[in-house]
Write an enzyme that holds these catalytic residues in place. Structure first.
Site, PDB file in Angstrom:
ATOM      1  N   ASP A  80       1.166  -1.222  -0.179  1.00  0.00           N
ATOM      2  CA  ASP A  80      -0.023   0.097   0.047  1.00  0.00           C
ATOM      3  C   ASP A  80       1.521   1.138  -0.034  1.00  0.00           C
ATOM      4  OD1 ASP A  80      -2.419  -1.205   0.302  1.00  0.00           O
ATOM      5  OD2 ASP A  80      -2.910  -1.264   2.127  1.00  0.00           O
ATOM      6  N   LYS A 112      -6.326  -6.273   1.086  1.00  0.00           N
ATOM      7  CA  LYS A 112      -7.660  -6.974   2.083  1.00  0.00           C
ATOM      8  C   LYS A 112      -7.355  -8.566   2.519  1.00  0.00           C
ATOM      9  CE  LYS A 112     -11.817  -5.989   1.210  1.00  0.00           C
ATOM     10  NZ  LYS A 112     -11.646  -4.390   2.140  1.00  0.00           N
ATOM     11  N   GLY A 113      -6.674  -9.744   1.850  1.00  0.00           N
ATOM     12  CA  GLY A 113      -6.448 -10.432   2.552  1.00  0.00           C
ATOM     13  C   GLY A 113      -5.031 -10.490   3.788  1.00  0.00           C
ATOM     14  N   LEU A 126     -22.118  -1.064   8.117  1.00  0.00           N
ATOM     15  CA  LEU A 126     -21.826   0.464   7.907  1.00  0.00           C
ATOM     16  C   LEU A 126     -21.540   1.823   8.467  1.00  0.00           C
ATOM     17  CD1 LEU A 126     -25.672  -0.962  10.052  1.00  0.00           C
ATOM     18  CD2 LEU A 126     -25.818  -1.224   8.257  1.00  0.00           C
ATOM     19  N   GLY A 127     -20.092   1.041   8.176  1.00  0.00           N
ATOM     20  CA  GLY A 127     -19.865   2.082   8.225  1.00  0.00           C
ATOM     21  C   GLY A 127     -19.607   2.739   9.642  1.00  0.00           C
ATOM     22  N   LYS A 129     -22.232   3.863  11.516  1.00  0.00           N
ATOM     23  CA  LYS A 129     -23.071   3.038  11.592  1.00  0.00           C
ATOM     24  C   LYS A 129     -22.933   1.915  12.715  1.00  0.00           C
ATOM     25  CE  LYS A 129     -26.136   4.015   8.490  1.00  0.00           C
ATOM     26  NZ  LYS A 129     -27.164   4.137   6.801  1.00  0.00           N
ATOM     27  N   ALA A 183      -8.172   0.569   6.570  1.00  0.00           N
ATOM     28  CA  ALA A 183      -8.263  -0.330   7.541  1.00  0.00           C
ATOM     29  C   ALA A 183      -9.504  -1.256   7.880  1.00  0.00           C
ATOM     30  CB  ALA A 183      -6.652  -1.072   7.701  1.00  0.00           C
ATOM     31  N   ALA A 184     -10.468  -0.810   7.864  1.00  0.00           N
ATOM     32  CA  ALA A 184     -11.405  -0.291   9.677  1.00  0.00           C
ATOM     33  C   ALA A 184     -12.071  -1.904   9.276  1.00  0.00           C
ATOM     34  CB  ALA A 184     -12.136   0.541   9.358  1.00  0.00           C
ATOM     35  N   ASP A 202     -11.185  -4.298   6.881  1.00  0.00           N
ATOM     36  CA  ASP A 202     -11.029  -5.358   6.727  1.00  0.00           C
ATOM     37  C   ASP A 202     -10.690  -5.969   8.571  1.00  0.00           C
ATOM     38  OD1 ASP A 202     -11.541  -5.812   4.453  1.00  0.00           O
ATOM     39  OD2 ASP A 202      -9.054  -4.804   4.103  1.00  0.00           O
TER      40      ASP A 202
END
Length: 300
Positions: free
Chosen positions: A12, A39-40, A213-214, A216, A241-242, A244
């Protein structure tokens, strides 16, 4: 109970910018950092830090010694990595704006060069007590899910980036589908999340759904359980990375036989800590940090 994660591994390249670059604009970055991500890999490290045993299945460039060293340093066994000669390890260009939001350009590289022979070898002694975790940043996703179900494994799929046709084709092979609200609406072809959820449950009545829901929080739906957790309020620095982190912690917690509600709370806390830090994998907290965070919030 083990988690086998067939997932991407990327470098990244992170740029801090005042706003996302616009067409025709040249924009100076305030800061640059390089982290191991994908992501993995993010989800594997999150699950490991949540206490799970994780066997990561992926592919990197044969000459990329540093990525293999870092994977091992993060306590994810590197023996599941297929080494590809003459190719580049996957990488991402990540813009992070002043609000901590991100915009990402992804180059898959070796992540799309896995072979089915290699993947099947990595399943080893996997059985019905184990999970196969999938995202959509590698090749052979559906084929791997088919083999895993034939072995009696449980299969979780986080279809990002979204491929609607692939995801719908895979529903019969899945035990858990993990999507955000936009992806849920895309799958159902309607804008209303509640209607989209009802349509998907009708199409796949035995499927468990985890919907992130981010800010929320998140919700979970299966045949017997309906649960929701609010997001913890924190000052976000980097949200890369939230999602994941949430997924890795949730699945690891479920694999450890925690309830859905406990697993969601632990995952929400881990995600909250994550967004207060820069980078992908470096931002993922340990289980001790997560437990302390939850205790402090309860006592506040």
């Amino acid at each position: 109970m083990a988690i086998y994660n067939l997932g991407s591994i990327n470098w990244d390249h992170c740029y801090s910018v005042p706003h996302f670059v616009r067409p025709g604009e040249t924009l100076s970055s305030r800061d640059y950092q390089r982290f191991l991500g994908g992501k993995g890999a993010n989800q594997s490290v999150a699950a490991v830090r949540a206490g799970a045993w994780v066997h990561h299945i992926g592919a990197v460039a044969e000459d990329d010694v540093q990525v293999r060293s870092l994977i091992a340093e993060y306590q994810v066994a590197p023996d599941g990595l297929m080494l590809i000669p003459g190719q580049a390890t996957g990488h991402a260009i990540i813009q992070i704006n002043a609000e901590g939001e991100n915009a990402i350009i992804l180059f898959p590289g070796c992540n799309r060069l896995l072979t089915m022979e290699w993947i099947e070898q990595q399943f080893g002694e996997a059985n019905s007590h184990d999970w196969l975790l999938l995202q959509n940043e590698t090749n052979l996703v559906q084929e791997s899910a088919t083999v895993a179900k034939a072995r009696g494994m449980q299969v979780a799929f986080n279809p990002a980036p979204m491929d609607k046709d692939l995801t719908l084709d895979m529903l019969d092979y899945l035990d858990l589908l993990i999507v955000n609200e936009v992806e849920l609406s895309d799958l159902a072809g309607v804008d209303d999340p509640e209607r989209a959820l009802a349509m998907l449950k009708q199409k796949a009545p035995n499927l468990s759904l985890l919907i992130t829901l981010g800010a929320k929080g998140a919700r979970y739906e299966d045949q017997k359980t309906s649960a929701r957790v609010d997001a913890f309020k924190v000052d976000a620095v980097d949200t890369t990375a939230a999602g994941d982190t949430f997924i890795g912690y949730f699945l690891a917690s479920r694999a450890a036989a925690l309830s859905v509600e406990e697993s969601m709370t632990r995952a929400a806390a881990a995600s909250a800590i994550c967004v207060t830090r820069q980078g992908a994998i470096p931002s993922i907290p340990t289980l001790l940090e997560v437990e302390a965070f939850i205790k402090n919030r309860k006592n506040a």
